[in-house]
Design a protein around this motif. Structure first.
Motif, short mmCIF file in Angstrom:
data_model
loop_
_atom_site.label_atom_id
_atom_site.label_comp_id
_atom_site.label_asym_id
_atom_site.label_seq_id
_atom_site.Cartn_x
_atom_site.Cartn_y
_atom_site.Cartn_z
N GLY A 223 42.94 34.29 40.41
CA GLY A 223 41.70 33.52 40.29
C GLY A 223 41.66 32.41 41.34
O GLY A 223 42.69 32.02 41.88
N GLY A 224 40.45 31.95 41.63
CA GLY A 224 40.30 30.79 42.50
C GLY A 224 39.95 31.13 43.94
O GLY A 224 39.51 30.28 44.70
N LEU A 225 40.16 32.38 44.34
CA LEU A 225 39.89 32.73 45.74
C LEU A 225 38.56 33.44 45.92
O LEU A 225 37.75 33.05 46.74
CB LEU A 225 41.02 33.59 46.32
N ALA A 226 38.38 34.49 45.12
CA ALA A 226 37.15 35.26 45.25
C ALA A 226 36.13 34.79 44.20
O ALA A 226 36.43 33.91 43.40
CB ALA A 226 37.46 36.74 45.05
N ALA A 227 34.96 35.37 44.23
CA ALA A 227 33.90 34.95 43.31
C ALA A 227 34.20 35.36 41.88
O ALA A 227 33.71 34.76 40.94
CB ALA A 227 32.57 35.55 43.76
N VAL A 228 35.01 36.41 41.73
CA VAL A 228 35.40 36.84 40.38
C VAL A 228 36.92 37.00 40.38
O VAL A 228 37.54 37.13 41.44
CB VAL A 228 34.73 38.18 39.99
N PRO A 229 37.53 37.00 39.20
CA PRO A 229 38.97 37.22 39.14
C PRO A 229 39.31 38.53 39.87
O PRO A 229 38.65 39.55 39.68
CB PRO A 229 39.25 37.34 37.63
N PHE A 230 40.32 38.46 40.72
CA PHE A 230 40.61 39.58 41.60
C PHE A 230 41.81 40.37 41.08
O PHE A 230 42.93 39.85 41.02
CB PHE A 230 40.90 39.05 43.01
N ARG A 231 41.55 41.61 40.67
CA ARG A 231 42.65 42.46 40.24
C ARG A 231 43.32 43.03 41.48
O ARG A 231 42.71 43.78 42.25
CB ARG A 231 42.14 43.60 39.36
N ALA A 232 44.58 42.68 41.69
CA ALA A 232 45.29 43.08 42.90
C ALA A 232 45.91 44.46 42.69
O ALA A 232 47.10 44.60 42.38
CB ALA A 232 46.35 42.04 43.24
N ARG A 233 45.10 45.49 42.87
CA ARG A 233 45.54 46.87 42.54
C ARG A 233 46.70 47.33 43.41
O ARG A 233 47.63 47.97 42.93
CB ARG A 233 44.37 47.85 42.67
N GLU A 234 46.64 47.03 44.72
CA GLU A 234 47.73 47.44 45.61
C GLU A 234 49.04 46.80 45.16
O GLU A 234 50.09 47.45 45.18
CB GLU A 234 47.46 47.01 47.07
#
Ligand SMILES: Cc1cc2nc3c(=O)[nH]c(=O)nc-3n(C[C@H](O)[C@H](O)[C@H](O)COP(=O)(O)OP(=O)(O)OC[C@H]3O[C@@H](n4cnc5c(N)ncnc54)[C@H](O)[C@@H]3O)c2cc1C
Lengths: 279, 778
Positions: free
Chosen positions: A205-216
């Motif tokens: 959280g905090g970087l993109a507009a929505v919580p970012f699921r880091a799939r890689e």
């Protein structure tokens, strides 16, 4: 800094609340803890005609364990999350929200519905693939967290829909790492790493507009035992995939670097907990 | 010390503060709490542009709204008739005018353009939305060291409102023979005062008389009365200014603002109707006085041994859109130039300092005035010099501090330093922080690859309690060296003090009572203090420049001592004993060799007021004294701070492990209050160094308009502070030195120095944030 005038209603049931929203014809707004909405009203950034106070609706403040999941009523306060023992991850995340006064009023449903990209609970919800139960004029529906968050302060909730419950699995291992300017601030970077049903979930959280699921990142972790190198590689993968920008408090470069570092810290914490658990 | 033979001994003790019962139980009486019959509320419309010509203000819709009592704009004749002109006799000073409500152009985002009066603040704000202002935006200047495209004021084409040079010794020669010369550009950050209670006022113009009462959260009620009387053409006795409990000030409330004047003018138009304006936080951040947006181009030479050979500085202070009333655009630049060399021996000094107007909120007095910036500049240069010469940060300070035997020391700016206890302050810090232990631990961590730690120092001299001859200021048409105090015995023997000091939380009721109790010879509990009302105290300039303990305290002491003499003379006549032998202790009259008191102050007071038939021959009724006090010179307070920090080199976060401060308050009136002042000001300094930062974008919009972005430190950010005291009595009746501001002077320098010590990184631009440190480490 005074709100524009509005009417106020205090329905006694979810159906009543939804009816109030429908009657307001798009000009109604739910108020829960008021910890995000009240300042927005005071600055006249929102000027609803009717405020629908859901604080008196019975049953929405319940929190219970249901097998490997936790069912959290929309009106469960941040303070209650901090105190409960079922999900230590949620308790830890709640501890990072604002200050005592804010935690004793702010609600889980409010935080999820407000969808602040720097808030803690949306990151937890997205990490754990939480299910958001909402009720609208046509009845209830269940929304996966990743489908709920559409943008900064934007969700896929219909204007007449109300969140009633949030269902989250209880992770078998977890790590939580946050970087904020001061104690109690929204996170510049908030990372949740968790193991659910044997697979990794990492959300930033905090970087993109929505919580970012880091799939890689999750994929790297799922590929083998989480040694130091793999953790580093996973954290790098997370940071590389995320879009971000500069603002008053940090440059994009700094945020990205911190996303990597705090992802590493969150994963390490989760791994350390697993190891400790194995002994 | 003069004539202190009373022994009750209130001074020097931590007594229960007189104001605390009401303040800590939530029963304080702040302007914001004031409710009066028929009261109406005011809201200001503020310019959304940093710089714009105002083509037209159409207030007709607001005027027509049934819930609106009145609308005022810059063109309303009563408003247009008044403007604020801060005056200074400095030769280079360009005088400019500040309108009460902007008329032809808006010069900063947040400048008041119109005002509405309505039944409550909600409705007043509703009405603001009905006012239509036609702005024609102009290019804005927000950085003081950039050339303006369009000047802020026509009278100052290059935006420079004032410039002054200081020159001492032979700077060029000194640089030529220096072993090391260090040059740097240093930039400090912009702050707002942010008291807990923002600005607030209630103005009431009497219905049948030309009399104005202003309840105001001001730090300077008498000054406000004087200025309002002049601006509004009233006899001074027809203006009453009352500052009840005030929730913090920090200098921000030592200004007469256009909003204050607007409130009074509007009250005149609406006679008999009290008008209330309470500033909200967004207004405060936009439009109350800012401070410390400075640039220092520094050049400092050192001998091979590490002695400072010369200091040269070019100082630019961003004074914002207006020359702050009544302190002028000179307040920061002149303090910067006058105190830059701090507590160090400097013979050769050249400094050009200027105040530059820009399209930002105007700069005003703020706790520490310029010196948190100058100390940062000077201390940073010392650390750099030390690094080049292979000296420790500590040793270069030891070498250069003004020694005790050089006192009185004439600074190169010609201010005279009476302290000289700088070495003691520094050594006190060295001991309190366990410097040797630190060195061992720093080495150990380096060897084991653990998180690095660093130590930083700051030494400073705070000029406090400025008398008439000590002014470091911009030669305004008034001198703030004196205060008055009236002390009287009431008919029941209790003592009332009517003092010109004001309190914004510093406990002045308490300290004045302590001073008077000892001076008169009564108990602390017998003394009642009334402050903050111009109808009660004769005169006082109020709270700024760490002046009140020295000047207000001096006046209280002097008046109290004179009253005791008056009392003793009357009592001696009443009891038919010798006045020179009679003593007043804890309100009882004692004679040497007589065990029982002859009587009490209450007995004698009764005669003085109620039983004139018993008054001895030649005595008038009443017991009361009023005296002025002016220390003529100022008192320098020596101070030093040091801290140990730990750095997370990956995230750039820093943790303060230890913070120590040793300060000279002279004689301490109340230890707890002094510690509170020092702790609070260090906290404010840490906030300023690491968190607080007002940022404008290029068009002059404030990007940090709420407390979500303007970060105030909370208790979680402030470490435990260890505070040590020195007590070198100052040359004034109480022997006190000011302590209100000193703490703010250290933190910028301490933290930047500690980072330099730990990692060799230079942060030459404040604030110090994790992101900036991270970038500096790349
Ligand atoms: C000083 C301060 C610091 C804070 N720091 C943090 C922090 O560090 N981290 C953090 O996460 N948060 C922080 N917050 C915000 C806080 O957590 C809020 O409580 C939360 O964001 C919103 O919850 P609420 O119940 O107060 O919602 P409200 O303010 O009442 O409502 C917020 C929004 O959600 C909608 N809403 C509310 N409930 C529902 C519902 N059941 N269904 C549908 N829509 C609904 C409202 O209509 C509104 O649009 C801070 C707040 C303050 C004032």
């Amino acid at each position: 800094m005074k709100a524009a005038s509005f009417d106020y209603v205090r329905p006694e049931s979810v159906a009543g609340a939804v009816r109030c929203l429908v009657d307001a014809e798009g000009d109604g707004k739910i108020i829960a803890g008021g910890q995000s909405l009240a300042p927005v009203l005071a600055m006249r950034l929102a000027r609803p005609r009717i405020l629908v106070d859901v604080n008196r609706i019975p049953g929405l403040g319940a929190l219970r364990r249901d097998g490997d999941s936790l069912r959290i009523g929309a009106m469960v306060r941040h303070h209650d999350l901090l105190e409960q023992r079922h999900s230590p991850l949620l308790a830890e995340a709640a501890r990072w929200i604002g200050h005592a006064a804010i935690r004793s009023r702010g609600t889980t449903g409010g935080s999820i519905a407000h969808a602040d990209p720097s808030a803690e609970l949306p990151v937890v919800a997205a990490a754990l693939d939480a299910t958001i139960h909402a009720v609208g004029p046509d009845g209830g529906r269940s929304i996966p967290a990743v489908d709920l968050f559409e943008g900064a302060l934007e969700t896929s909730l219909d204007e007449n829909e109300m969140i009633v419950e949030i269902e989250m699995p209880i992770p078998t291992a977890w790590g939580f790492a946050e970087l904020s300017r001061r104690h109690g601030d929204f996170g510049l970077v908030t990372v949740v790493a968790a193991e659910v049903e044997g697979s990794w979930r990492v959300c930033i959280g905090g970087l993109a507009a929505v919580p970012f699921r880091a799939r890689e990142c999750e994929w790297v972790l799922d590929c083998g035992p989480a040694g130091e190198d793999r953790i580093r590689q996973a954290a790098r993968a997370a940071a590389a995939a995320i879009e971000t920008s500069s603002d008053l408090h940090a440059t994009a470069d700094y945020r990205r670097a911190m996303a990597e570092e705090f992802t590493r810290r969150a994963i390490e914490q989760a791994v350390a907990a697993t190891r400790a658990g194995a002994h | 010390m003069t004539g202190s033979d009373s022994t009750s001994g209130s001074v020097g003790r931590t007594v229960a503060r007189k104001e605390d019962w009401r303040l800590v139980t939530g029963r304080g009486n702040y302007v914001s709490d004031l409710e009066l019959p028929r009261m109406r509320h005011v809201a200001f419309l503020r310019s959304p542009y940093g710089h714009a010509r105002i083509q037209n203000v159409d207030a007709s819709a607001a005027d027509a709204a049934p819930w609106v009592d009145a609308v005022f704009t810059g063109l309303t004749p009563a408003i247009a008739a008044v403007e604020l002109r801060a005056l200074s006799a400095l030769p280079s000073y360009i005088e400019t005018a500040q309108p009460i409500l902007a008329r032809d152009k808006a010069r900063f985002a947040g400048e008041p353009v119109a005002a509405v009066v309505a039944a409550d603040r909600y409705r007043a704000e509703d009405a603001l939305e009905l006012i239509d202002v036609d702005y024609d935006p102009l290019p804005a200047t927000v950085t003081a060291w950039e050339k303006p495209e369009v000047p802020v004021h026509d009278g100052a084409p290059d935006n420079v409102l004032l410039e002054r040079a200081f020159e001492a010794g032979d700077v060029d020669e000194a640089f030529a023979t220096s072993a090391v010369v260090v040059e740097r550009e240093l930039i400090t950050n912009r702050h707002a005062g942010n008291p807990m209670e923002c600005r607030a006022g209630v103005a009431l113009w009497a219905k049948g008389e030309n009399k104005l009462t202003l309840w105001s959260g001001t730090q300077v009620p008498h000054l406000v009365r004087n200025m309002l009387a002049e601006l509004l053409g009233l006899p001074e006795s027809n203006v009453r200014v009352i500052a009840p409990d005030v929730g913090g000030g920090f200098g921000t409330k030592a200004v007469l603002y256009p909003e204050d004047v607007a409130l009074c003018i509007m009250a005149r138009e609406l006679r008999g109707v009290p008008l209330k304006w309470v500033e909200d936080r967004a207004e405060h951040l936009q439009a109350a006085a800012h401070a410390r947006d400075h640039r220092y181009l520094m050049k400092v030479g050192f001998s091979a041994q590490g002695k400072i050979t010369a200091v040269q500085a070019d100082v630019t202070c961003n004074i914002g859109a207006y020359s702050v009333y009544p302190w002028t655009a000179g307040i920061e630049p002149l303090m910067a130039g006058g105190l830059l060399t701090g507590p160090y021996m400097v013979d050769n000094y050249r400094c050009v300092t200027r105040g530059v107007t820009t399209n930002t909120a105007y700069a005003g007095p703020y706790r520490g005035v310029a010196r948190p910036a100058t100390v940062f500049a000077m201390e940073t240069m010392l650390n750099l010099g030390a690094a080049e010469l292979g000296l420790s940060d500590l040793d270069i300070r030891r070498l250069n501090l003004i020694p005790e035997d050089a006192i009185p020391y004439r600074m190169p700016s010609r201010l005279v330093d009476d302290s000289g206890w700088y070495g003691r302050a520094l050594e006190g810090c060295v001991e309190a922080i366990d410097y040797d232990g630190f060195l061992v631990e720093q080495k150990r961590r380096a060897e084991h690859g653990e998180e690095p730690i660093g130590i930083g120092f700051a030494c400073y001299n705070e000029l406090t309690g400025l008398g008439r001859a000590a002014a470091a200021g911009p030669r305004m048409p008034f001198r703030t060296g004196h205060d008055a105090c009236t002390v009287k015995v009431e008919a029941d023997g209790s003592v009332t003090v009517m003092s010109g000091v004001t309190s914004q939380g510093q406990g002045l009721e308490t300290t004045m009572a302590q001073v008077v109790a000892d001076a008169v010879g009564v108990t602390y509990d017998a003394v009642n203090v009334r402050i903050g009302d111009t109808n009660e105290a004769l005169w006082g300039f109020g709270a700024f420049s760490s002046r009140q303990a020295v000047i207000g305290g001096g006046a209280a002491h002097t008046s109290g001592v004179a009253l005791r003499e008056q009392i003793l003379e009357l009592a001696a006549a009443v009891y038919e004993v010798s006045a020179s032998e009679l003593r007043l202790v804890d309100g009882r009259f004692l004679m040497p060799g007589v065990e029982q008191p002859l009587g009490t102050l209450a007995d004698v007071a009764r005669i003085a007021y109620m039983e004139s038939n018993r008054l001895p021959e030649g005595f008038e009724p009443g017991l009361q004294v009023t005296r002025f006090y002016d220390p003529v010179r100022g008192a320098f307070s020596a101070g030093a701070q040091a801290a140990v920090i730990e750095i997370d080199t990956v995230s750039g976060e820093l943790t303060i492990l230890k913070w120590v401060c040793v300060e000279d308050a002279g004689r301490v009136i109340n230890p707890q209050i002094v510690d509170g002042q020092i702790a609070g000001s260090i906290a404010q300094g840490i906030g300023g160094a690491m968190y607080e930062h007002l940022v404008y974008d290029e068009s002059g919009n404030l990007s940090t308009g709420t407390l979500l972005d303007y970060l105030m430190p909370t208790s979680a950010e402030i470490p435990e502070l260890s505070i040590g005291h020195l007590s070198k009595p100052a040359d004034n009746p109480l022997g006190v030195r000011g302590v209100g501001e000193g703490g703010t002077l250290g933190p910028n320098a301490v933290l930047a120095g500690a980072l330099h010590n730990a990692l060799g990184v230079e942060l030459t631009r404040l604030p110090i944030t994790p992101a900036r440190l991270w970038e500096a480490l790349r």
